[in-house]
Design an enzyme around this catalytic site. Structure first.
Site, PDB file in Angstrom:
ATOM      1  N   SER A 278     -58.044  36.244  68.649  1.00 45.20           N
ATOM      2  CA  SER A 278     -59.043  34.882  68.755  1.00 45.20           C
ATOM      3  C   SER A 278     -59.254  34.370  67.362  1.00 45.20           C
ATOM      4  O   SER A 278     -58.786  34.926  66.531  1.00 45.20           O
ATOM      5  CB  SER A 278     -60.393  35.693  69.189  1.00 45.20           C
ATOM      6  OG  SER A 278     -60.943  36.501  68.139  1.00 45.20           O
ATOM      7  N   LYS A 279     -59.968  33.415  67.459  1.00 42.82           N
ATOM      8  CA  LYS A 279     -60.103  32.171  66.434  1.00 42.82           C
ATOM      9  C   LYS A 279     -60.602  33.310  65.063  1.00 42.82           C
ATOM     10  O   LYS A 279     -60.238  32.694  63.982  1.00 42.82           O
ATOM     11  CB  LYS A 279     -61.467  31.502  66.785  1.00 42.82           C
ATOM     12  CG  LYS A 279     -60.796  30.510  67.674  1.00 42.82           C
ATOM     13  CD  LYS A 279     -60.350  29.196  66.542  1.00 42.82           C
ATOM     14  CE  LYS A 279     -59.572  28.158  67.569  1.00 42.82           C
ATOM     15  NZ  LYS A 279     -58.397  28.792  67.899  1.00 42.82           N
ATOM     16  N   ARG A 280     -61.176  34.334  65.295  1.00 45.03           N
ATOM     17  CA  ARG A 280     -61.730  35.006  64.222  1.00 45.03           C
ATOM     18  C   ARG A 280     -60.593  35.530  63.363  1.00 45.03           C
ATOM     19  O   ARG A 280     -61.121  35.649  61.878  1.00 45.03           O
ATOM     20  CB  ARG A 280     -62.486  36.044  64.667  1.00 45.03           C
ATOM     21  CG  ARG A 280     -63.476  36.831  63.831  1.00 45.03           C
ATOM     22  CD  ARG A 280     -64.654  37.850  64.625  1.00 45.03           C
ATOM     23  NE  ARG A 280     -63.807  38.630  65.248  1.00 45.03           N
ATOM     24  CZ  ARG A 280     -63.239  39.781  64.767  1.00 45.03           C
ATOM     25  NH1 ARG A 280     -63.469  40.011  63.669  1.00 45.03           N
ATOM     26  NH2 ARG A 280     -62.768  40.936  65.530  1.00 45.03           N
ATOM     27  N   HIS A 281     -59.510  35.750  64.014  1.00 44.50           N
ATOM     28  CA  HIS A 281     -58.327  36.215  62.926  1.00 44.50           C
ATOM     29  C   HIS A 281     -57.571  35.119  62.397  1.00 44.50           C
ATOM     30  O   HIS A 281     -56.638  35.499  61.739  1.00 44.50           O
ATOM     31  CB  HIS A 281     -57.529  37.083  63.770  1.00 44.50           C
ATOM     32  CG  HIS A 281     -58.298  38.103  64.633  1.00 44.50           C
ATOM     33  ND1 HIS A 281     -58.866  39.216  64.162  1.00 44.50           N
ATOM     34  CD2 HIS A 281     -58.830  38.017  66.030  1.00 44.50           C
ATOM     35  CE1 HIS A 281     -59.405  39.794  65.083  1.00 44.50           C
ATOM     36  NE2 HIS A 281     -59.671  39.108  66.163  1.00 44.50           N
ATOM     37  N   GLU A 288     -52.336  24.443  66.969  1.00 51.72           N
ATOM     38  CA  GLU A 288     -52.890  24.769  65.632  1.00 51.72           C
ATOM     39  C   GLU A 288     -51.664  25.050  64.788  1.00 51.72           C
ATOM     40  O   GLU A 288     -51.555  24.680  63.544  1.00 51.72           O
ATOM     41  CB  GLU A 288     -53.689  25.653  65.589  1.00 51.72           C
ATOM     42  CG  GLU A 288     -54.915  25.403  66.323  1.00 51.72           C
ATOM     43  CD  GLU A 288     -56.007  26.757  66.351  1.00 51.72           C
ATOM     44  OE1 GLU A 288     -56.768  26.734  65.746  1.00 51.72           O
ATOM     45  OE2 GLU A 288     -55.500  27.569  67.336  1.00 51.72           O
TER      46      GLU A 288
END
Length: 533
Positions: A278-281, A288
């Site tokens: 997810s975005k967190r990583h 992107e």
RNA sequence: GCCCCCAUAGUCUAGCGGACCAGGACGUCACCCUUUCAAGGUGAAGAUCGCGGGUUCGAAUCCCGCUGGGGGUACCA
């Protein structure tokens, strides 16, 4: 070379004894946002199976793109176009799809709703499905109660055996309903997976899934099965998250009286710490990665190796190599962790060692233009900035990990003047301000009649100069490097000087001398003194 | 909770009963190259093949159990 006259070979050519069955696969994203790398890899493997492996084996191989836009709530306008664009950028081509057309269209599920309704009706007729009038609220309540009682949550099948009268009453009252699949209550359902072999599921554990939602749109389960059959899909390559519902799909094919396609559930791509990526990583969407300056070639190479392996030691695979070597049999069943580091390594490798200089230059240019360092324009060698960018790229490509690194690394080659830098940088460690000043003065004096185009001659000259000043070559080079680039790290000094050009080299050195003098006068400071011995 | 999938170094993996005191790559560290930083070259450390039982003359490789990780459990896909 013609065999038409060869009578005995003709029959074999026109009617092969065993016509190899065609391989038809599909990538079926839902237009709810950007394309996830996991989705891209699924698309890649599908494409490689059809266009690579199948065709190599002499079978027809078709790759289709199907848009699964049956969820009105999650639909994102423009997402479909985004997916089409990014898949094209990635390097995949499909034979049939919403944009490409094809004999089994339409390829957008929202345009096939009649088909799903007809098929749901068919199942209703045959008793393989039933109308469920339960409200979402009731379903939620049932689940809550089950959870509270520590029972597995699921539909309690309240509507499975309504009487004709009850159904009629609901229908005349215009009660909204969904159509559910009538799963066998006992027995088992085997699912054969190309990567895992046979998986057997107990029917008791399987639910009466919703096939048609109350808004008339199908769920994935119905649309998927109907479309895959109608589109003559031979092999379903999809994410592992579909394993739990695969037995239901198998039962659905059986209820329709259709032969089910082969299944291969691809392993999930996990995040570095475990769990979903997810975005967190970091980045998760292909768009992107493109924006961050990753090459489609590198991404494809990396993604292919995340789950597939050729021999355990070969790692560099161009698109053509993958086409020539990919086999589904060598796809792993175990999940893999997405390694941003390794992706960067592949990207760096492609930039530095695989792409031609011209190609790389073209790809770097949009990033430089975006940063305002060069004039915008089309990416072609005709672009007026091409000849100016190319030599700079040649100098710096070995330290480019992504194309997006270019503006920062190359800025000083394109700007007329340097951004302000700390004059202290002009004085290398273990050297005094006066030494640095003397070095710069000496270089400035010699510059007007130095031909920077001749790197070797310039270097010889500078080395001689260092010798005269009693300096090590490096001690002379560093102040010059900083004066000309504003930083302590740069490509080889003489290539840098050559590309920056005599005029700017001279003015920048003059400026450095000026600033170094001023700096020393105003700041005889502790900080500066402290950094030197 | 229930169902399911998976399991070789930090990570991706090779291995498919004996040639494995486990091979490659990323990352890490060291050295070389060198005008800085990279790139490149060489080398090193790093895996009780998750654990425990079997089967076998012999198991990372086959079987069972356990543990761990992951997925599913929606009128989302």
């Amino acid at each position: 070379m013609r065999f038409l006259d060869d009578e005995w070979i003709l029959p074999a050519m026109t009617e092969p004894a065993n016509t190899p069955s065609p391989v038809r696969v599909r990538f079926a994203p839902s237009p709810t946002g950007l394309l996830h790398v996991g989705g891209a890899r699924t698309a890649l493997f599908n494409w490689l199976l059809a266009h690579g492996q199948a065709r190599r084996e002499g079978r027809d191989g078709a790759f289709l793109l199907r848009i699964e836009d049956t969820d009105r709530n999650r639909y994102v306008p423009g997402a479909e176009q985004g997916i089409v664009d990014i898949l094209g950028w990635f390097g995949l081509v499909w034979d049939e799809g919403p944009d490409a057309g094809g004999p089994r269209g339409p390829y957008r599920q929202s345009e096939r709703t009649d088909l799903y309704r007809e098929h749901a009706a068919l199942l209703l007729e045959r008793g393989h499905a039933y109308r469920c009038f339960c409200t979402p609220e009731r379903l939620q309540r049932v689940r809550d109660e089950q959870t509270a009682r520590k029972q597995p949550p699921g539909y309690d099948r309240l509507c499975r055996d309504l009487t004709l009268e009850q159904i009629e009453a609901y229908v005349t009252a215009a009660t909204p309903y969904v159509v559910r699949f009538r799963m066998p209550l006992d027995g088992e359902t085997p699912v054969y997976d190309l990567l895992r072999g046979e998986m057997v599921f107990q029917n008791v554990n399987l639910e009466d899934l919703v096939l048609l939602k109350s808004d008339g749109y199908p769920t994935y389960h119905l649309a998927n099965v109907v479309d895959d059959h109608l589109m003559e899909i031979s092999d379903i390559l999809r994410g592992e998250e579909w394993i739990p519902t695969a037995p239901v799909h198998v039962r659905l094919y059986a209820a329709f009286g259709w032969e089910a396609p082969r299944f291969a559930h691809l392993p999930l791509i996990l995040a570095p710490g475990g769990g979903k990526l997810s975005k967190r990583h970091g980045s998760t969407a292909m768009e992107e990665f493109r924006a961050q300056g990753y090459l489609p070639e590198a991404l494809m190479n990396y993604l292919a190796l995340l789950g597939w392996r050729f021999d355990g030691s070969t790692e560099m695979f161009s698109k053509e190599d993958l086409m020539a070597k990919f086999t589904l049999e060598r796809v792993n069943a175990s999940p893999g962790t997405f390694d941003y580091n390794k992706l960067r390594w592949f990207n760096q490798h492609y930039i530095n060692h695989v792409l031609t200089l011209d190609d790389l230059t073209l790809r770097v240019m949009p990033f430089l233009a975006e940063a305002g360092l060069i004039a915008p324009g089309s990416s072609s060698p005709e672009h007026l900035e091409f000849s100016r960018v190319r030599p700079v790229v040649a100098l710096l490509k070995d330290r480019l990990e992504t194309l997006a690194d270019a503006p920062d690394l190359m800025g000083y080659f394109f700007q007329p003047d340097l951004e302000p830098y700390d004059p202290a940088l002009l004085v290398p460690k273990k050297m005094s301000r006066d030494d640095a000043l003397a070095a710069l003065d000496a270089v400035a004096a010699v510059l007007p009649d130095t031909d920077l185009e001749n790197e070797e001659a310039t270097e010889a000259r500078f080395r001689a100069l260092a010798d005269t000043l009693g300096l090590k070559p490096g001690s002379l080079f560093m102040p010059v490097r900083v004066a000309v680039t504003g930083r302590t790290q740069s490509p080889g000094l003489f290539g840098t000087l050559r590309v920056i050009g005599a005029e700017r080299v001279q003015s920048r050195i003059a400026m450095a001398i000026k600033r170094l003098r001023a700096w020393t006068a105003e700041e005889p400071s502790a900080a500066a003194a402290g950094t030197r011995v």
